[in-house]
Design a protein around this motif. Structure first.
Motif, PDB file in Angstrom:
ATOM      1  N   GLY A 262      58.536  -8.293   7.796  1.00  0.00           N
ATOM      2  CA  GLY A 262      57.131  -7.713   8.079  1.00  0.00           C
ATOM      3  C   GLY A 262      55.929  -7.923   7.372  1.00  0.00           C
ATOM      4  O   GLY A 262      54.648  -8.117   7.722  1.00  0.00           O
ATOM      5  N   SER A 301      53.461 -13.889  16.794  1.00  0.00           N
ATOM      6  CA  SER A 301      54.555 -13.426  17.767  1.00  0.00           C
ATOM      7  C   SER A 301      54.942 -14.434  18.757  1.00  0.00           C
ATOM      8  O   SER A 301      56.398 -14.724  19.130  1.00  0.00           O
ATOM      9  CB  SER A 301      54.364 -12.129  18.490  1.00  0.00           C
ATOM     10  N   TRP A 308      61.021 -12.554  16.037  1.00  0.00           N
ATOM     11  CA  TRP A 308      60.229 -11.631  15.352  1.00  0.00           C
ATOM     12  C   TRP A 308      60.940 -10.370  15.051  1.00  0.00           C
ATOM     13  O   TRP A 308      62.072 -10.147  15.667  1.00  0.00           O
ATOM     14  CB  TRP A 308      59.242 -11.109  16.644  1.00  0.00           C
ATOM     15  N   PRO A 309      60.804  -9.961  13.652  1.00  0.00           N
ATOM     16  CA  PRO A 309      61.405  -8.829  13.210  1.00  0.00           C
ATOM     17  C   PRO A 309      61.391  -7.352  13.968  1.00  0.00           C
ATOM     18  O   PRO A 309      60.658  -7.256  14.733  1.00  0.00           O
ATOM     19  CB  PRO A 309      61.044  -8.953  11.803  1.00  0.00           C
ATOM     20  N   GLY A 310      62.573  -6.801  13.956  1.00  0.00           N
ATOM     21  CA  GLY A 310      62.520  -5.499  14.706  1.00  0.00           C
ATOM     22  C   GLY A 310      63.467  -4.347  13.888  1.00  0.00           C
ATOM     23  O   GLY A 310      63.365  -4.529  12.640  1.00  0.00           O
ATOM     24  N   ASP A 362      61.868  -5.493  10.224  1.00  0.00           N
ATOM     25  CA  ASP A 362      60.516  -5.280  10.107  1.00  0.00           C
ATOM     26  C   ASP A 362      60.148  -4.378   9.001  1.00  0.00           C
ATOM     27  O   ASP A 362      59.743  -3.382   9.207  1.00  0.00           O
ATOM     28  CB  ASP A 362      59.879  -4.905  11.471  1.00  0.00           C
ATOM     29  N   ALA A 364      57.898  -3.801   5.508  1.00  0.00           N
ATOM     30  CA  ALA A 364      56.469  -4.476   5.001  1.00  0.00           C
ATOM     31  C   ALA A 364      56.101  -3.401   3.835  1.00  0.00           C
ATOM     32  O   ALA A 364      55.109  -2.924   4.011  1.00  0.00           O
ATOM     33  CB  ALA A 364      55.890  -4.245   6.258  1.00  0.00           C
ATOM     34  N   ALA A 384      56.365  -1.290   9.170  1.00  0.00           N
ATOM     35  CA  ALA A 384      56.224  -2.420  10.339  1.00  0.00           C
ATOM     36  C   ALA A 384      55.218  -3.331   9.744  1.00  0.00           C
ATOM     37  O   ALA A 384      54.108  -2.656   9.348  1.00  0.00           O
ATOM     38  CB  ALA A 384      55.951  -2.074  11.605  1.00  0.00           C
ATOM     39  N   GLY A 385      55.234  -4.780  10.040  1.00  0.00           N
ATOM     40  CA  GLY A 385      54.117  -5.661   9.578  1.00  0.00           C
ATOM     41  C   GLY A 385      52.971  -5.482  10.413  1.00  0.00           C
ATOM     42  O   GLY A 385      51.746  -5.528   9.719  1.00  0.00           O
ATOM     43  N   ARG A 415      54.750  -6.155  20.609  1.00  0.00           N
ATOM     44  CA  ARG A 415      56.070  -6.623  21.077  1.00  0.00           C
ATOM     45  C   ARG A 415      56.099  -8.319  21.745  1.00  0.00           C
ATOM     46  O   ARG A 415      55.171  -8.437  22.282  1.00  0.00           O
ATOM     47  CB  ARG A 415      56.402  -5.878  22.087  1.00  0.00           C
TER      48      ARG A 415
END
Length: 460
Positions: A262, A301, A308-310, A362, A364, A384-385, A415
Motif C-alpha cells: 500500500g 488499480s 491489488w493489495p487487500g 494493503d 502503508a 491502506a495505501g 476497489r
C-alpha cells in the motif's frame, strides 16, 4: 630660559611618551577619554559573570526546555498507545514502544491484527539523518515463502523479537506485560470489534468486556526468554527482511518513504499529484490535488487488477525523546485471520490463529519530511495505501496546525478495477482504514489518532 620651539609639541597634539598616561592631571583629550576605563571593564566582567551564574543555576534547577523528555505514540486503541508511551517514560526507545503497542493491539483489535499478522515498518534515527537513511523491516505476506512450515512461530512475534534484538533497550518481558495483563484481566469490546466478530460468525464478542486467558498464558511463557534467545530459536533472519539505507522518493517539495504494498501505491500517487502541483501552484488547490491522487490510484488499480493489495490492518506511529521514528502497520488477509475459529486445530491450542495471505496486504507505513533540517516530519501508520495517499496530500497542503482536520477529512475507498466507494459509516466491518500520525516540527510534537480507528494518541 625658554625651550626651543622645535622641542615643543604642536597645539592639540597629545604627547605619546610612556609616562604621560601615568601622570596625575595629565592634560589632553586622550587622558579624559581613558578616564574610568578599568572600572568600566571590571563592571562589564562582573555583569557577565552574574549573567552566566544565573543562567547555570536556572538550567540546573529548572532544566533546559530543549532536552526535556518528550515523545508520542498514536494507534487505534487508547490502552495500546498508553502502553507504548509508558515504555518511553521508562527510558525506552521507539522500538520498545512499537513492540509494546503492537502486542497490545494484537489483543485488543484481533479483527485487524494478531500475533500472526504480516507487517511493514520504517525505522529512522532523525538526528543521524545526514549520514543515515531509514531502515525498512518487512515480514509475512510477500516476504516469506508461500509454503512456509505450519510449525513456524507467529509472524508478528518473530518480527518484534528481531526489532527488539536490534534496537530495543527495555527488557523484553516488560514489553510483553501490558498485553498479558489485558488478555488476562479483560478489555473493552469496541463496537467495531463486535460488528466484525458478528460478521465473521465468531462468538464471545457480544459482551462489554472480553478476556483471553489462553493468549495471556502463551505470552507469559515467552517472558522467560530474551528476544535474542527467541530469535535464535525462531530463526529470525530467515523470517524477516531488512532493507538498510532506503532512499527517499521525491514528491514536490517533500521526501517520502513508503513501505509495504500500500505504501508503494501511495508514493506513486503523491509523486504524480504533488509534482504537478509544484509546477503549477497558481491554480492548485487541495481538491485539485486530491483529484490527481485519486486519478493516479485508479490508474494503478486498473494496471494491477487482481494484484491489488487487500486485507485489514492496524497502524502505529511513534516518536521517541531522541527523535527516532517508527511507522508500523500490521495486518491480516481477513478479519481475525484466515484460520480464526478453527478451535483445537489452531496453533498453540487456540492461543493464536494462523493467517495465510494469498496476495499482498494493503500495509502503508510512511515517513514524510520536508527539505529543511528540523522542518516538518510526518510519521504515519496508514491502514491502506489509498488512505495514506489522500490523507497525506491533504495534510501536506494544510496550513500549519491544520493536519488533524486534514487527516479527518472524508476519503474515498478504492476497489479494483478503478471503483470508488464512499467510506462506510462506523461500526460497519471491517471499517474505514485509519490514518494515525505524529507530526514533529522543530522540537514541537502534534499527534493524532484517526477517529475512524477509535484510538487516542498518547504523549508526554
Amino acid at each position: 630660559m625658554s625651550s626651543s620651539p622645535d622641542l615643543q609639541s604642536p597645539p592639540g597634539v597629545v604627547e605619546l611618551r610612556e609616562d604621560v598616561p601615568l601622570k596625575a592631571g595629565a592634560a589632553g583629550g586622550g587622558a579624559r577619554l581613558c578616564g574610568g576605563g578599568p572600572r568600566l571593564i571590571l563592571a562589564a566582567f562582573a555583569a557577565l559573570t552574574l549573567a552566566v551564574t544565573v543562567a547555570l543555576l536556572t538550567q540546573i534547577y529548572a532544566g533546559d526546555y530543549e532536552v526535556v523528555p518528550h515523545g508520542s505514540v498514536s494507534s487505534s486503541a487508547a490502552a495500546c498507545a498508553g502502553a507504548g508511551a509508558a515504555a518511553l517514560r521508562r527510558g525506552g526507545r521507539a522500538a520498545d514502544a512499537s513492540v509494546a503497542t503492537a502486542l497490545c493491539l494484537a489483543v485488543l483489535t484481533p479483527h485487524r491484527t494478531s500475533l500472526d499478522a504480516s507487517g511493514s515498518l520504517i525505522y529512522w534515527e532523525y538526528r543521524l539523518s545526514r549520514s543515515q537513511l531509514p531502515t525498512v523491516l518487512e515480514w509475512g505476506a510477500g516476504v516469506e515463502a508461500a509454503n512456509a512450515s505450519r510449525e513456524r512461530p507467529p509472524r508478528l512475534l518473530v518480527a518484534l523479537a528481531a526489532l527488539h534484538q536490534r534496537y530495543g533497550t527495555r527488557p523484553w518481558a516488560e514489553l510483553l506485560q501490558p498485553a498479558i495483563d489485558l488478555a488476562r484481566a479483560g478489555y473493552p469490546v469496541s463496537a467495531t470489534l463486535a460488528a466484525a466478530a458478528a460478521a465473521a460468525g465468531l462468538a464471545g464478542y457480544a459482551t462489554p468486556t472480553r478476556s483471553d486467558p489462553g493468549l495471556a498464558d502463551y505470552l507469559d511463557a515467552l517472558r522467560h526468554n530474551t528476544s535474542s534467545e527467541l530469535c535464535l530459536s525462531w530463526h529470525c533472519p530467515a523470517a524477516v527482511r531488512w532493507a538498510e539505507g532506503v532512499p527517499a522518493a521525491r514528491a514536490g517539495a517533500w521526501r517520502v518513504w513508503g513501505a509495504g504494498a500500500g505504501g508503494a501505491l501511495a508514493v506513486l500517487a503523491l509523486q504524480s499529484a504533488l509534482d504537478a502541483a509544484s509546477v503549477d501552484n497558481s491554480t492548485s488547490t487541495v481538491d485539485s490535488v486530491l483529484q490527481s491522487v485519486v486519478s493516479s490510484l485508479q490508474q494503478q488499480s486498473v494496471a494491477r487488477a487482481a494484484q491489488w493489495p487487500g486485507g485489514v490492518a492496524s497502524g502505529v506511529a511513534v516518536v521517541d525523546p531522541r527523535d527516532t521514528y517508527v511507522a508500523l502497520v500490521t495486518g491480516l488477509s481477513t478479519p481475525f485471520g484466515s484460520e480464526a475459529g478453527a478451535g483445537a486445530a489452531s496453533a498453540s491450542a487456540g492461543a493464536w490463529a494462523r493467517d495465510a495471505p494469498a496476495a499482498p496486504l494493503d500495509l502503508a507505513p510512511a515517513i514524510i519530511a520536508d527539505q529543511h533540517v528540523c522542518g516538518a516530519r510526518y510519521v504515519v501508520g496508514a491502514e491502506a495505501g489509498a488512505a495514506l495517499a489522500q490523507g497525506a496530500a491533504a495534510m501536506l497542503l494544510a496550513t500549519p496546525g491544520g493536519a488533524v482536520a486534514a487527516a479527518e477529512r472524508a476519503r474515498l475507498l478504492l476497489r479494483p478495477p478503478a471503483r470508488l466507494l464512499p467510506e462506510p459509516a462506523p461500526p460497519a466491518p471491517p471499517g474505514a482504514p485509519a490514518l494515525n500520525f505524529v507530526l514533529q516540527r522543530g522540537d514541537a510534537l502534534l499527534s493524532h489518532a484517526d477517529s475512524r480507528g477509535g484510538g487516542v494518541a498518547s504523549r508526554f
